[in-house]
Scaffold this active site. Sequence first.
Site, PDB file in Angstrom:
ATOM      1  N   GLU A 128     -15.394  -0.483   7.080  1.00  0.00           N
ATOM      2  CA  GLU A 128     -14.018  -0.477   7.589  1.00  0.00           C
ATOM      3  C   GLU A 128     -13.914   0.359   8.869  1.00  0.00           C
ATOM      4  O   GLU A 128     -13.211  -0.012   9.804  1.00  0.00           O
ATOM      5  CB  GLU A 128     -13.063   0.072   6.517  1.00  0.00           C
ATOM      6  CG  GLU A 128     -12.797  -0.881   5.373  1.00  0.00           C
ATOM      7  CD  GLU A 128     -11.944  -2.074   5.790  1.00  0.00           C
ATOM      8  OE1 GLU A 128     -12.459  -2.934   6.534  1.00  0.00           O
ATOM      9  OE2 GLU A 128     -10.796  -2.162   5.363  1.00  0.00           O
ATOM     10  N   THR A 181      -6.804  -4.824  13.529  1.00  0.00           N
ATOM     11  CA  THR A 181      -6.355  -3.559  12.946  1.00  0.00           C
ATOM     12  C   THR A 181      -6.370  -2.453  14.003  1.00  0.00           C
ATOM     13  O   THR A 181      -5.438  -1.648  14.097  1.00  0.00           O
ATOM     14  CB  THR A 181      -7.265  -3.176  11.771  1.00  0.00           C
ATOM     15  OG1 THR A 181      -7.175  -4.210  10.795  1.00  0.00           O
ATOM     16  CG2 THR A 181      -6.850  -1.865  11.124  1.00  0.00           C
TER      17      THR A 181
HETATM   18  N1  HSE Z   1      -3.929   1.096   6.284  1.00  0.00           N
HETATM   19  C1  HSE Z   1      -4.541   0.269   7.280  1.00  0.00           C
HETATM   20  C2  HSE Z   1      -3.570   0.047   8.414  1.00  0.00           C
HETATM   21  C3  HSE Z   1      -4.874  -1.054   6.668  1.00  0.00           C
HETATM   22  O1  HSE Z   1      -2.424  -0.298   8.126  1.00  0.00           O
HETATM   23  O2  HSE Z   1      -3.928   0.224   9.580  1.00  0.00           O
HETATM   24  C4  HSE Z   1      -5.918  -1.760   7.402  1.00  0.00           C
HETATM   25  O3  HSE Z   1      -7.172  -1.243   7.062  1.00  0.00           O
END
Ligand code: HSE
Length: 306
Positions: A128, A181
């Site tokens: 990630e 993202t």
């Molecule tokens: N919590 C993360 C975001 C989710 O909203 O950026 C995506 O990995």
Amino acid sequence: MEQIKIFCPATVANISCGFDVLGLALNNVGDEMVFTKNNSNKLKITKITGADLSTDLKENIVGIVAEAMVEKHKIDFGIDIEIHKKIKPGSGIGSSAASAAGTAFGVNALMGNVFSKKQLIEFAMLGEAFVGGSKVADNVAPALLGGITLIKSYQPFAYFSLPVPAALFVVVVHPQIELKTQDARKILPKQVPMKNAIAQSAHLASFVHALHTNNYKLLGTSLQDFLVEPHRKILIPLFDETKQEALKNGALGGGISGAGPSQFYLCKGKETALKVEQSIATRYQKHNIPAHVFHSEVNREGIYSF
Ligand code: HSE
């Protein structure tokens, strides 16, 4: 074990009230992956379907996670990896997380399950970080564990599985655009007003309480995002209208799924979920905006072999 074939569920991160710390797994959408031992002593991505991704281990999240695992636990065989993407990259329902978590699960299975679930989440987080720039577990933890998960802290890494009310359904709408993202994180402010931080922690706490007490109404009113949604919603076509439509048709609450552009709406019961799904689909059709709308139960077991 010579081979394992697995289903890696899509996930909804943040769930509006827990940015970077809450997530849930879905049943109806997910990737498939196949891991097969080979004699070449090498890790190889042998096949990718459903997305245009690199088979180079250094450029694919799967390679990043798999290499980190064999670095930590030496093996005397190689692994051929097939990735069948059903979750579109950049959709906001955990496409990269499914690949990262799936790799951790599949490689571990061929290794003889030497790593714990917690270690698998930590390996998947490396993936990630590689694609999103941040080491978050709000997608990979529910993908691996199923249900609804809460990350209590990242350093040291600690998490809980939360109870899932029996009649809970999720409606997801994915407008057919790609949102990275990394880009959706760049637009967020570095600091937030104290009053928003207070409101957010109260809503996250009441969400957890609602899950423990099966209180659907409280669950719905807890789904408020004071920190992120106001900044990100401009990236999502029809966001405000969709939310209004979903609430009007009986959704408990909802908002942006992960980093978007997908949105999610929690519903009590399948009948309401179908009504919400239909009303959202009609709204997108009216505006001629292509969108994939579906409903799902919460996946309770996480990644599984089949
Ligand atoms: N919590 C993360 C975001 C989710 O909203 O950026 C995506 O990995």
